[in-house]
Design a protein around this motif. Sequence first.
Motif, PDB file in Angstrom:
ATOM      1  N   ASN A  85      -7.004  -2.393  -0.125  1.00  0.00           N
ATOM      2  CA  ASN A  85      -6.705  -1.822   1.181  1.00  0.00           C
ATOM      3  C   ASN A  85      -6.085  -2.780   2.189  1.00  0.00           C
ATOM      4  O   ASN A  85      -5.361  -2.356   3.069  1.00  0.00           O
ATOM      5  N   ALA A 144       2.460   1.610  -3.518  1.00  0.00           N
ATOM      6  CA  ALA A 144       1.541   2.119  -4.540  1.00  0.00           C
ATOM      7  C   ALA A 144       1.231   3.594  -4.296  1.00  0.00           C
ATOM      8  O   ALA A 144       1.189   4.394  -5.227  1.00  0.00           O
ATOM      9  N   GLN A 180       0.833  -1.204   0.000  1.00  0.00           N
ATOM     10  CA  GLN A 180       0.000   0.000   0.000  1.00  0.00           C
ATOM     11  C   GLN A 180       0.871   1.259   0.000  1.00  0.00           C
ATOM     12  O   GLN A 180       0.630   2.192  -0.755  1.00  0.00           O
ATOM     13  N   ILE A 192     -12.023  12.470  -9.528  1.00  0.00           N
ATOM     14  CA  ILE A 192     -10.995  13.227  -8.802  1.00  0.00           C
ATOM     15  C   ILE A 192     -11.489  14.663  -8.619  1.00  0.00           C
ATOM     16  O   ILE A 192     -11.264  15.271  -7.588  1.00  0.00           O
ATOM     17  N   ILE A 246      -3.807  -3.352  -6.432  1.00  0.00           N
ATOM     18  CA  ILE A 246      -3.713  -2.946  -5.022  1.00  0.00           C
ATOM     19  C   ILE A 246      -5.098  -2.896  -4.377  1.00  0.00           C
ATOM     20  O   ILE A 246      -6.084  -2.574  -5.039  1.00  0.00           O
ATOM     21  N   ARG A 277      -0.277  -1.647 -16.190  1.00  0.00           N
ATOM     22  CA  ARG A 277      -0.821  -1.471 -14.844  1.00  0.00           C
ATOM     23  C   ARG A 277      -2.332  -1.224 -14.911  1.00  0.00           C
ATOM     24  O   ARG A 277      -3.108  -1.791 -14.132  1.00  0.00           O
ATOM     25  N   GLU A 327      -2.573   9.249  -7.002  1.00  0.00           N
ATOM     26  CA  GLU A 327      -3.852   9.425  -7.683  1.00  0.00           C
ATOM     27  C   GLU A 327      -4.397   8.091  -8.184  1.00  0.00           C
ATOM     28  O   GLU A 327      -5.565   7.765  -7.993  1.00  0.00           O
ATOM     29  N   PHE A 328      -3.519   7.320  -8.818  1.00  0.00           N
ATOM     30  CA  PHE A 328      -3.937   6.020  -9.343  1.00  0.00           C
ATOM     31  C   PHE A 328      -4.397   5.117  -8.198  1.00  0.00           C
ATOM     32  O   PHE A 328      -5.429   4.453  -8.296  1.00  0.00           O
ATOM     33  N   MET A 370       0.630  -2.865  -9.025  1.00  0.00           N
ATOM     34  CA  MET A 370      -0.103  -1.780  -8.364  1.00  0.00           C
ATOM     35  C   MET A 370      -1.526  -1.655  -8.908  1.00  0.00           C
ATOM     36  O   MET A 370      -2.397  -1.113  -8.246  1.00  0.00           O
ATOM     37  N   ARG A 411     -15.535   4.234 -10.559  1.00  0.00           N
ATOM     38  CA  ARG A 411     -14.270   4.521 -11.237  1.00  0.00           C
ATOM     39  C   ARG A 411     -13.330   3.328 -11.286  1.00  0.00           C
ATOM     40  O   ARG A 411     -12.379   3.314 -12.044  1.00  0.00           O
ATOM     41  N   GLU A 412     -13.620   2.312 -10.481  1.00  0.00           N
ATOM     42  CA  GLU A 412     -12.722   1.159 -10.509  1.00  0.00           C
ATOM     43  C   GLU A 412     -12.823   0.378 -11.816  1.00  0.00           C
ATOM     44  O   GLU A 412     -11.965  -0.460 -12.090  1.00  0.00           O
ATOM     45  N   TYR A 465      -3.582   5.856   4.683  1.00  0.00           N
ATOM     46  CA  TYR A 465      -2.210   5.336   4.667  1.00  0.00           C
ATOM     47  C   TYR A 465      -1.173   6.445   4.834  1.00  0.00           C
ATOM     48  O   TYR A 465      -0.118   6.241   5.425  1.00  0.00           O
ATOM     49  N   TYR A 487      -6.928   3.726 -15.747  1.00  0.00           N
ATOM     50  CA  TYR A 487      -6.400   5.070 -16.057  1.00  0.00           C
ATOM     51  C   TYR A 487      -4.901   4.987 -16.337  1.00  0.00           C
ATOM     52  O   TYR A 487      -4.138   4.411 -15.562  1.00  0.00           O
ATOM     53  N   ARG A 506      -5.630   5.959  -5.414  1.00  0.00           N
ATOM     54  CA  ARG A 506      -6.924   6.411  -4.904  1.00  0.00           C
ATOM     55  C   ARG A 506      -8.055   5.965  -5.827  1.00  0.00           C
ATOM     56  O   ARG A 506      -9.102   5.526  -5.375  1.00  0.00           O
ATOM     57  N   ILE A 507      -7.806   6.052  -7.137  1.00  0.00           N
ATOM     58  CA  ILE A 507      -8.820   5.603  -8.089  1.00  0.00           C
ATOM     59  C   ILE A 507      -9.097   4.116  -7.917  1.00  0.00           C
ATOM     60  O   ILE A 507     -10.225   3.657  -8.048  1.00  0.00           O
ATOM     61  N   ARG A 508      -8.061   3.377  -7.572  1.00  0.00           N
ATOM     62  CA  ARG A 508      -8.234   1.931  -7.354  1.00  0.00           C
ATOM     63  C   ARG A 508      -8.947   1.637  -6.044  1.00  0.00           C
ATOM     64  O   ARG A 508      -9.114   0.470  -5.685  1.00  0.00           O
ATOM     65  N   GLY A 509      -9.310   2.651  -5.303  1.00  0.00           N
ATOM     66  CA  GLY A 509     -10.052   2.436  -4.065  1.00  0.00           C
ATOM     67  C   GLY A 509      -9.187   2.392  -2.816  1.00  0.00           C
ATOM     68  O   GLY A 509      -9.671   2.130  -1.730  1.00  0.00           O
ATOM     69  N   LEU A 510      -7.879   2.633  -2.980  1.00  0.00           N
ATOM     70  CA  LEU A 510      -7.008   2.650  -1.800  1.00  0.00           C
ATOM     71  C   LEU A 510      -7.295   3.900  -0.971  1.00  0.00           C
ATOM     72  O   LEU A 510      -7.415   4.996  -1.507  1.00  0.00           O
ATOM     73  N   LYS A 511      -7.396   3.709   0.346  1.00  0.00           N
ATOM     74  CA  LYS A 511      -7.640   4.847   1.243  1.00  0.00           C
ATOM     75  C   LYS A 511      -6.307   5.571   1.425  1.00  0.00           C
ATOM     76  O   LYS A 511      -5.632   5.414   2.448  1.00  0.00           O
TER      77      LYS A 511
END
Lengths: 279, 279
Positions: free
Chosen positions: B103, A167, A164, B53, B101, B148, A173-174, B98, B72-73, A185, B77, A176-181
């Motif tokens: 959480n 990444a 985490q 975003i 990725i 990616r 930004e990427f 990545m 958005r997932e 982190y 991007y 976050r788009i993938r849903g990572l908080k």
Amino acid sequence: MGDFFAALFNPSIPFIRYALFAGLLSSIPFGIIGTWVTIKRISYLAGAIAHSVLAGIGISLYFGTKYNIPWLHPLLGALISAIVAALLIGFVSIKAKEREDTVIGAIWATGMSLGLLFIAKTPGYISPMTYLFGNILIISQTDLILLLILDIVVIIMGFLFYHQFQAMSFDEEFARIRGLKTNFYYFILLIMTAITVVLMTTIIGIVMVIALLTIPAAIAGFFAKKIWLIMLISVGLTALFTSSGLLISYLTDLPAGSTIILISGVVYLTSVIVKKIIL
Amino acid sequence: MEEAINFKEVSFSYDTVQVLENVNFTINRGDFISILGPNGGGKTTLAKLMLGIYTPNSGKVFIHGKTPVQNREIIGYVPQYSLFDPNFPVSVLDVVLMGRINNFSIKYSKKDKIYAEKSMESVGISDLRSKPYSDLSGGQRQRVLIARALATNPQILLLDEPTANVDAAIEYKMSTMLSKLQKSMTILLITHDLGFVSELVNKVVCVNKKVHIHPTSGITEEHIKELYNDNMRIVRHDIKEDNLGDTEYRGPEISRKEDNLGDTEYRGPGISRKEEEAI
């Protein structure tokens, strides 16, 4: 040299042994967190956190001495103020994008002056030099136990969130788009940085601790291209710098913190030259 | 045909600067769209609205019928590689992973690794997997970022200027690669390069504060010549690349004449409004 080892095992002078233990114990989180701080380029934030630690130290010294509260250890105050500063700085850097450096500079200096004022008003004489530049004489057994606990926390978290952090540091930004908080982190990383910084304030001091956090990772980054490898090398370098610094400071009767940082600085400059000229 | 992306009366401004004004358009699933427009015209803003975003000041954006943040997932991007630290210490595989990725995973699963392998294969970088990202060329880095995005198993692929800073040979490779991907997903390509567009794209979204959407079916070099006449000149590339290709690159590339730069109005590529209505 023989003197040093004799002193290390001499039961009547425990501080040199404590200092060595403290240095070795801290080298693991320093290597891990220092690598993230360097890669994510937040050493300025780490510097601000380190300096605002003085506020907590000052406050706990003042109230601990004045109202005779024995459990109000300066290290506890340092830890609390480091975490508060980390949260504040994290919040500022997420919200106030372009004004970030100004606000963080203000937190840096305000934290320090708050600490100095409380130290000045603490009954009896306490030299702020002790905390600013480190003093191995003040390391106690309690410090070592606290260090060990914090060590374990940082190692576990560093291991759990490796991917985490990676990444997030590469492309926030990427992630976050993938849903990572990513904000979560980011705060975790800053809090871990805060804890790590506190680990070494007693030996190295507030002012110079940031160098020991970033220099080993910067050196490792010249020669390694993988994050875990940089961490491993950094841990080794931190252990080497702290123990050799303690040895030299003992033999030459120089302040330990400055000696450790000077060794790190010399090795760093040498590796810059090696990297530029030879490789 | 089902809708992939839908903008309904969307306006967006940074502080007081209006970037997009009353934008309405629909992109269907399976479309290959090119988003064209001058620098500062709002292309990247449009992309960031799709990714959630940015939030529109007014109006709504739908991605497969839901809000961008909800959905958005499903968008893979691909940002411009030049935005990242070129010395970041990761391997190609690390970057591609990545895309997988999340959480809480401490390790990437077997499934994650399969997705990563497959996406590296489809952009032709499997043999680079353990190379450091910092050792790659611009074109290779761009393909790593595409891999990616593909590793996320997207239904929409959104590429921001993938041909910026890469040479014509790589651009050609990229277009063959995208034409293969088109069969399984909606593709949106932000570009300034008209030549790259014409071969693959079925609709063009022209962005310059306002947004117009044009089908490209009828575009010929004559059309473009007619539209841009003295502002543009056409450069043909009927070149055979020995080391690269089995096929000829035939797309026309159009550039503004330098002496007219700046004072001309951007008129959009492709087809005039009149023609669009006729179609």
